[in-house]
Structures are given as structure tokens and as C-alpha cells.
Design an enzyme around this catalytic site. Structure first.
Site, PDB file in Angstrom:
ATOM      1  N   LYS A 176       0.850  -1.196   0.000  1.00  0.00           N
ATOM      2  CA  LYS A 176       0.000   0.000   0.000  1.00  0.00           C
ATOM      3  C   LYS A 176       0.880   1.238   0.000  1.00  0.00           C
ATOM      4  CE  LYS A 176      -1.826   2.919   2.618  1.00  0.00           C
ATOM      5  NZ  LYS A 176      -1.846   4.125   1.786  1.00  0.00           N
ATOM      6  N   GLU A 251      10.025   1.175  10.574  1.00  0.00           N
ATOM      7  CA  GLU A 251      10.994   2.241  10.318  1.00  0.00           C
ATOM      8  C   GLU A 251      10.257   3.548  10.548  1.00  0.00           C
ATOM      9  OE1 GLU A 251      12.745   4.934   9.271  1.00  0.00           O
ATOM     10  OE2 GLU A 251      12.815   4.396   7.135  1.00  0.00           O
ATOM     11  N   CYS A 285      13.541  10.471   6.964  1.00  0.00           N
ATOM     12  CA  CYS A 285      13.614   9.870   8.304  1.00  0.00           C
ATOM     13  C   CYS A 285      15.017   9.991   8.874  1.00  0.00           C
ATOM     14  CB  CYS A 285      13.181   8.423   8.250  1.00  0.00           C
ATOM     15  SG  CYS A 285      13.964   7.504   6.940  1.00  0.00           S
ATOM     16  N   GLU A 384      10.700  15.046  15.997  1.00  0.00           N
ATOM     17  CA  GLU A 384      10.912  15.179  14.562  1.00  0.00           C
ATOM     18  C   GLU A 384      10.071  16.349  14.043  1.00  0.00           C
ATOM     19  OE1 GLU A 384       9.559  11.696  12.366  1.00  0.00           O
ATOM     20  OE2 GLU A 384      11.492  11.635  11.354  1.00  0.00           O
TER      21      GLU A 384
HETATM   22  P1  NAD Z   1       1.759   8.089   8.352  1.00  0.00           P
HETATM   23  O1  NAD Z   1       2.665   7.328   9.215  1.00  0.00           O
HETATM   24  O2  NAD Z   1       0.365   8.264   8.829  1.00  0.00           O
HETATM   25  O3  NAD Z   1       1.680   7.395   6.889  1.00  0.00           O
HETATM   26  C1  NAD Z   1       2.615   6.442   6.420  1.00  0.00           C
HETATM   27  C2  NAD Z   1       1.860   5.336   5.687  1.00  0.00           C
HETATM   28  O4  NAD Z   1       0.963   4.700   6.598  1.00  0.00           O
HETATM   29  C3  NAD Z   1       1.001   5.814   4.520  1.00  0.00           C
HETATM   30  O5  NAD Z   1       1.002   4.862   3.482  1.00  0.00           O
HETATM   31  C4  NAD Z   1      -0.384   5.875   5.132  1.00  0.00           C
HETATM   32  O6  NAD Z   1      -1.421   5.746   4.190  1.00  0.00           O
HETATM   33  C5  NAD Z   1      -0.345   4.682   6.056  1.00  0.00           C
HETATM   34  N1  NAD Z   1      -1.316   4.741   7.158  1.00  0.00           N
HETATM   35  C6  NAD Z   1      -1.843   5.844   7.754  1.00  0.00           C
HETATM   36  N2  NAD Z   1      -2.712   5.484   8.723  1.00  0.00           N
HETATM   37  C7  NAD Z   1      -2.723   4.129   8.758  1.00  0.00           C
HETATM   38  C8  NAD Z   1      -3.407   3.168   9.550  1.00  0.00           C
HETATM   39  N3  NAD Z   1      -4.280   3.528  10.503  1.00  0.00           N
HETATM   40  N4  NAD Z   1      -3.159   1.864   9.321  1.00  0.00           N
HETATM   41  C9  NAD Z   1      -2.287   1.474   8.369  1.00  0.00           C
HETATM   42  N5  NAD Z   1      -1.613   2.345   7.578  1.00  0.00           N
HETATM   43  C10 NAD Z   1      -1.835   3.653   7.767  1.00  0.00           C
HETATM   44  O7  NAD Z   1       2.442   9.472   8.051  1.00  0.00           O
HETATM   45  P2  NAD Z   1       1.807  10.862   7.551  1.00  0.00           P
HETATM   46  O8  NAD Z   1       0.512  11.156   8.258  1.00  0.00           O
HETATM   47  O9  NAD Z   1       1.769  10.832   6.078  1.00  0.00           O
HETATM   48  O10 NAD Z   1       2.925  11.887   8.052  1.00  0.00           O
HETATM   49  C11 NAD Z   1       2.925  12.300   9.398  1.00  0.00           C
HETATM   50  C12 NAD Z   1       4.304  12.266  10.007  1.00  0.00           C
HETATM   51  O11 NAD Z   1       4.872  10.960   9.844  1.00  0.00           O
HETATM   52  C13 NAD Z   1       5.351  13.163   9.341  1.00  0.00           C
HETATM   53  O12 NAD Z   1       5.290  14.459   9.806  1.00  0.00           O
HETATM   54  C14 NAD Z   1       6.630  12.492   9.749  1.00  0.00           C
HETATM   55  O13 NAD Z   1       7.006  12.907  11.033  1.00  0.00           O
HETATM   56  C15 NAD Z   1       6.280  11.039   9.778  1.00  0.00           C
HETATM   57  N6  NAD Z   1       6.734  10.334   8.552  1.00  0.00           N
HETATM   58  C16 NAD Z   1       7.871   9.603   8.660  1.00  0.00           C
HETATM   59  C17 NAD Z   1       8.357   8.944   7.537  1.00  0.00           C
HETATM   60  C18 NAD Z   1       9.611   8.135   7.593  1.00  0.00           C
HETATM   61  O14 NAD Z   1      10.256   7.947   6.567  1.00  0.00           O
HETATM   62  N7  NAD Z   1       9.958   7.603   8.739  1.00  0.00           N
HETATM   63  C19 NAD Z   1       7.684   9.034   6.320  1.00  0.00           C
HETATM   64  C20 NAD Z   1       6.502   9.775   6.260  1.00  0.00           C
HETATM   65  C21 NAD Z   1       6.039  10.425   7.386  1.00  0.00           C
END
Ligand code: NAD
Length: 482
Positions: A176, A251, A285, A384
Site C-alpha cells: 500500500k 521504520e 527519516c 521530529e
Molecule cells: P503516516 O505514518 O500516517 O503514513 C505512512 C503510511 O501509513 C502511509 O502509506 C499511510 O497511508 C499509512 N497509514 C496511515 N494510517 C494508517 C493506519 N491507521 N493503518 C495502516 N496504515 C496507515 O504518516 P503521515 O501522516 O503521512 O505523516 C505524518 C508524520 O509521519 C510526518 O510528519 C513524519 O514525522 C512522519 N513520517 C515519517 C516517515 C519516515 O520515513 N519515517 C515518512 C513519512 C512520514
């Protein structure tokens, strides 16, 4: 900007077919805030169909010899490289990252397939000394169906990191991508499909996290789950997987320090400190988001750093400036309010970059900036920010530097800049993080180098040979022969 050609971006890849969903989601380009495409909106039904397709494909794929799987991956690496113009254009439009960084990401994606293509037939178990009359050994077996939930900051690179390793080990995949950026992933899936990857080996389901992501994390037919994203969502995903005792690799980001001592090569450190936080607008990250600078050189180093930041230009991804926009309006507004709160607490902006006159009005830009005079323990030192914002702390000696480096719950990467060999070794051992770089930072992507966190940065390892092993489980066999 015109809508990008949408075939098959408004579909999901399930069992080798591009399937339309009942509704779609609009994707906007972060450089100008206008729609660029529609994507499928998968839900529990599509997840269920994809897991069944991956389960059916598993026995055929895992029976391919390791060499044959490796050869497929190597051939696919060439296909990715040949499509770099198209893939980079999608990545640039979809994430807003500068075009040259997007091209670099596509190159890295191809390198993952090349690395794991070469490694596929070098993965093996061990023979074990045991009691007389037994031949005892371990076998490394694929898990089966791997669920992979990936973020928007490096869609193509993280696709390469997760998909290449899982396929090389003989697994099938339900992936996904993030709703904010998944066009390069859909193109990669289209290319893989066009390269005769057997139907069902790779299934790609665009959609919302709370719908498709949550359904995938909770699905009982998944045998291993990889998640990259925020610690908060990581907790939800791990809890869902725990209900079926599914192993997870997490991660989850970082607050990584770059520690610069007075005896370091300060020119090299300066370049790496700028690059480490400006790359991908700080939405990385492993960004080097904290600078710890030794008092003896702090004034001169910070003067030079301020001059470098003042010259940093922000513009649309296609303009290939130093820094692009943030991914969406929400990330921009959250970051801006945290920066305003920090300034209200007395934090000072030492220097900032500038927005180009050509930058589109609707783009989600936050210019790169350096924060100093930060009260001890302030949240901008610990949490972060996920933007192009560098926080600065000063230290006098090694023990203070170490205490500052370890003063967050995260632990993903660290940079240590010093000419003192003993100190290099001491800090490499004592810093609490998954990677430590000495007199460099990030090792140019480091596909060969195991990568992952401690503490709130997550657990499990990706990249390198360790990343391949992570997609296998050990079976012990003891044969009595005498
Ligand atoms: P997120 O963690 O919500 O999203 C990451 C992935 O998880 C996406 O594919 C999203 O669709 C999916 N996801 C979201 N809710 C989910 C759920 N309930 N169950 C399963 N999958 C789910 O991140 P975000 O909201 O896009 O960004 C918010 C914060 O996350 C950013 O500000 C940053 O701090 C962090 N982030 C970190 C990384 C990294 O590389 N470690 C990458 C993106 C975002």
C-alpha cells in the site's frame, strides 16, 4: 500544470489485473497545490482480493530457483533505468522534490533491484554441530505473503528497498503506497507487470491509510509486515499485526545528530550538515536535523552555515532548486505552528533561505532555516519536525556531546566529525542509534548498509544483506542418520 497521463494510476494492481475501484482520490502536486492525477481508493475488499492473489502466487514464485528470481530482479533494474525520465518526472511532480533528487531516487530504486538480484542466490542456512548420528541444519525460508505500507517521502526508493528484498527471498507482496504520493510506485508496478512478473506476485493497492492501510495491517492472511512512517501510525499497525502474531519491521523516523568537533575537517562537515537537512526539504527519516557544535569553533562554523542557508533557494520541484515544497498543506501548517511556538519560547532563527520569484503561489513551501538559542529539553530538540529546519546545540567536551546526542527517544542515524581516532570509536559505540557515520553522513544512500532504528525509530533492519535475511525465517532440520 496539466493532469498527468493517468493510465493506470487510477487503478489497483491485483492478481495481475488493473482493477478500478468504486471511487477515486485526487492527488495534488505539492509544488503548486493543483490536481495532477486520480488514484484508486482501495478498501477492505480489494485488500482481501490482493492477499488471496498473493497467496495463490506464492508457491509458484517461491519454487523459482533463487538464481532465476535474481535474474528477474537484475533485468528489472535495467528496465527501471531505461524509464528514468518518466519515473523521475512522476516522482518530482508527485512529491515536489527537486528533479535532480528525483532522478537520484530512481537510480537508487534500480540499485536495490541490482543489489538484491545479485544477492538472491547467496542466501543460505548453516550446518550445525550436533550430537553424533545427526545432520543438523538451518534453512532460510520466505514468509509467504508480505504486507508493505510505505510513505510519501521516498516512494520509489522505499519501493525498491522493500519489494526487491522481499521478492529476492521468495515472498509475494501486497503493497500500500501513501495516498499523498504513489504515482512512481504505480508506474514501477506497471513496468514489473510488463516484464512478465507472474500474476499476483506483486499487488499494489493505493488508498487511504485508515482504509486500505488499516485493512492490510489487520489481515490474517499476511505473514510479515513492513511499515515506514510515523511512530503513531506504526503503533496502530503493530497492534493490528499482533492480533495475528505477524512479525513486523518498523521504520519510524528520527532526530539524528551531526556532532562536529573543533578538530574536524570543517569544510566537509559544513557541506554534509547543509545537505543532511535540506535534502527532500528535510522530509527524510534519516535527516541530520540536529547540529551539535563544539564551542571552540561554534561562532565561525555557525557564521559560515548561516551564509550557506541564506543562499538556499526554494522553488517547484521541476525548477530543480536547492529545496522543494513540503508534501501537503497540513504538513506545512503543522510545521509553521510549531515554529511559531518555538519562537514564542525564545528560540531564534539564525538564518533562512528564500523563496524564488518563480515559485508557484499555491506550493507548500517552508524555507530552510537554522534555529539557535533553544532552551534545554525544548520539543524542537527532541521531536521530529519533518521539514528543512536545523536545530543547533553547543557543547564543550565529548561527554556533553554524547549526552546531547542521546537525549531523544529516537535513534536512527548519527554523524560524528572528528580527526581523533579514539573518539571516533568511543562515540560510534556509545551513541544510541542504528547507524553511525564518521567523517561523512548518509554514505550516499548506502543500499549495502543495514539500516533501521532503536527506540522510537523502530526495529528490524532493512537494506544490505541483513534486509534480505529480514524477509526470511529460519527452519531447523535435524536428520538422524546413524
Ligand atoms: P503516516 O505514518 O500516517 O503514513 C505512512 C503510511 O501509513 C502511509 O502509506 C499511510 O497511508 C499509512 N497509514 C496511515 N494510517 C494508517 C493506519 N491507521 N493503518 C495502516 N496504515 C496507515 O504518516 P503521515 O501522516 O503521512 O505523516 C505524518 C508524520 O509521519 C510526518 O510528519 C513524519 O514525522 C512522519 N513520517 C515519517 C516517515 C519516515 O520515513 N519515517 C515518512 C513519512 C512520514
Amino acid at each position: 500544470m496539466p493532469m498527468l497521463p493517468d493510465r493506470p494510476s487510477d487503478r489497483a494492481l491485483i492478481g495481475g489485473e488493473w482493477i478500478a475501484t468504486r471511487t477515486t482520490l485526487e492527488v495534488e502536486g505539492p509544488s503548486h497545490g493543483e490536481p495532477i492525477s486520480q488514484i484508486a481508493r482501495c478498501g477492505a475488499g480489494e485488500v482481501d482480493a490482493a492477499v488471496r492473489a498473493a497467496e495463490q502466487a506464492f508457491s509458484g514464485w517461491s519454487e523459482w530457483t533463487a538464481r532465476r528470481r535474481g535474474e528477474w530482479l537484475l533485468a528489472f533494474a535495467d528496465v527501471i533505468e531505461n524509464d528514468v525520465d518518466r519515473l523521475a518526472a512522476l516522482e518530482c511532480a508527485d512529491t515536489g522534490k527537486p528533479m535532480s533528487q528525483a532522478r537520484g531516487d530512481i537510480g537508487a530504486c534500480a540499485r536495490y533491484f541490482r543489489f538484491y538480484g545479485g544477492a538472491a542466490d547467496k542466501l543460505h542456512g548453516e550446518t550445525l554441530p550436533f550430537e553424533g548420528g545427526f545432520a543438523a541444519m538451518t534453512l532460510r525460508e520466505p514468509y509467504g505473503v508480505c504486507g508493505q505500507i510505505i510513505p510519501w517521502n521516498y516512494p520509489a526508493q522505499i519501493f525498491g528497498r522493500c519489494v526487491a528484498a522481499a521478492l529476492a527471498a521468495g515472498n509475494t507482496i501486497v503493497l500500500k503506497p501513501a495516498e499523498d504520493a504513489c504515482l512512481s510506485v504505480l508506474r514501477l508496478a506497471e513496468l514489473a507487470h510488463g516484464c512478465d512478473l507472474p500474476a499476483g506476485v506483486l499487488n499494489v493497492l493505493p488508498g487511504l491509510g485508515r482504509e486500505a492501510g488499516a485493512a492490510l495491517a489487520a489481515h490474517p492472511g499476511i505473514h510479515h509486515l513492513s511499515f515506514t512512517g510515523s511512530p503513531e501510525t506504526g503503533t496502530l499497525v503493530a497492534q493490528a499485526a499482533a492480533r495475528h502474531h505477524v512479525p513486523v519491521t518498523m521504520e519510524l523516523g528520527g532526530k539524528s545528530p551531526q556532532i562536529v568537533f573543533a578538530d574536524a575537517d570543517l569544510d566537509a562537515a559544513l557541506d554534509a550538515v547543509v545537505r543532511g537537512i535540506v535534502q527532500n526539504a528535510g522530509q527524510t527519516c534519516s535527516a541530520g536535523s540536529r547540529l551539535l557544535i563544539q564551542e571552540a569553533v561554534a561562532e565561525t562554523f555557525l557564521d559560515r552555515l548561516a551564509a550557506r542557508f541564506s543562499a538556499l533557494r526554494c522553488d517547484a520541484g521541476e525548477a530543480d532548486a536547492d529545496c522543494g515544497p513540503l508534501i501537503n498543506a497540513r504538513q506545512k501548517s503543522v510545521l509553521e505552528s510549531r515554529l511559531a511556538a518555538a519562537r514564542a519560547d525564545g528560540v531564534r532563527v539564525l538564518a533562512k533561505g528564500y523563496l524564488a520569484e518563480t515559485a508557484p503561489a499555491g506550493g507548500h513551501f517552508v524555507v530552510p532555516q537554522i534555529l539557535t538559542d533553544i532552551p534545554d529539553g525544548h520539543e524542537v530538540l527532541r521531536e521530529e519536525l519533518f521539514g528543512p529546519v536545523l536545530v543547533v546545540q553547543r557543547f564543550t567536551g565529548e561527554s556533553e556531546a554524547l549526552a546531547q546526542a542521546n537525549a531523544t527517544a529516537f535513534g536512527l542515524c548519527a554523524g560524528v566529525w572528528t580527526a581523533d581516532g579514539g573518539r571516533q570509536w568511543r562515540l560510534a559505540k556509545q551513541i544510541r542509534s542504528g547507524q553511525v557515520f564518521v567523517n561523512n553522513y548518509g554514505a550516499a544512500g548506502g543500499i549495502e548498509l543495514p539500516f533501521g532504528g532503536v527506540g522510537r525509530s523502530g526495529h528490524g533492519r532493512e537494506k544490505g544483506f541483513e534486509g534480505l535475511r529480514s524477509f526470511t525465517r529460519i527452519k531447523t532440520v535435524a536428520i538422524r542418520h546413524g
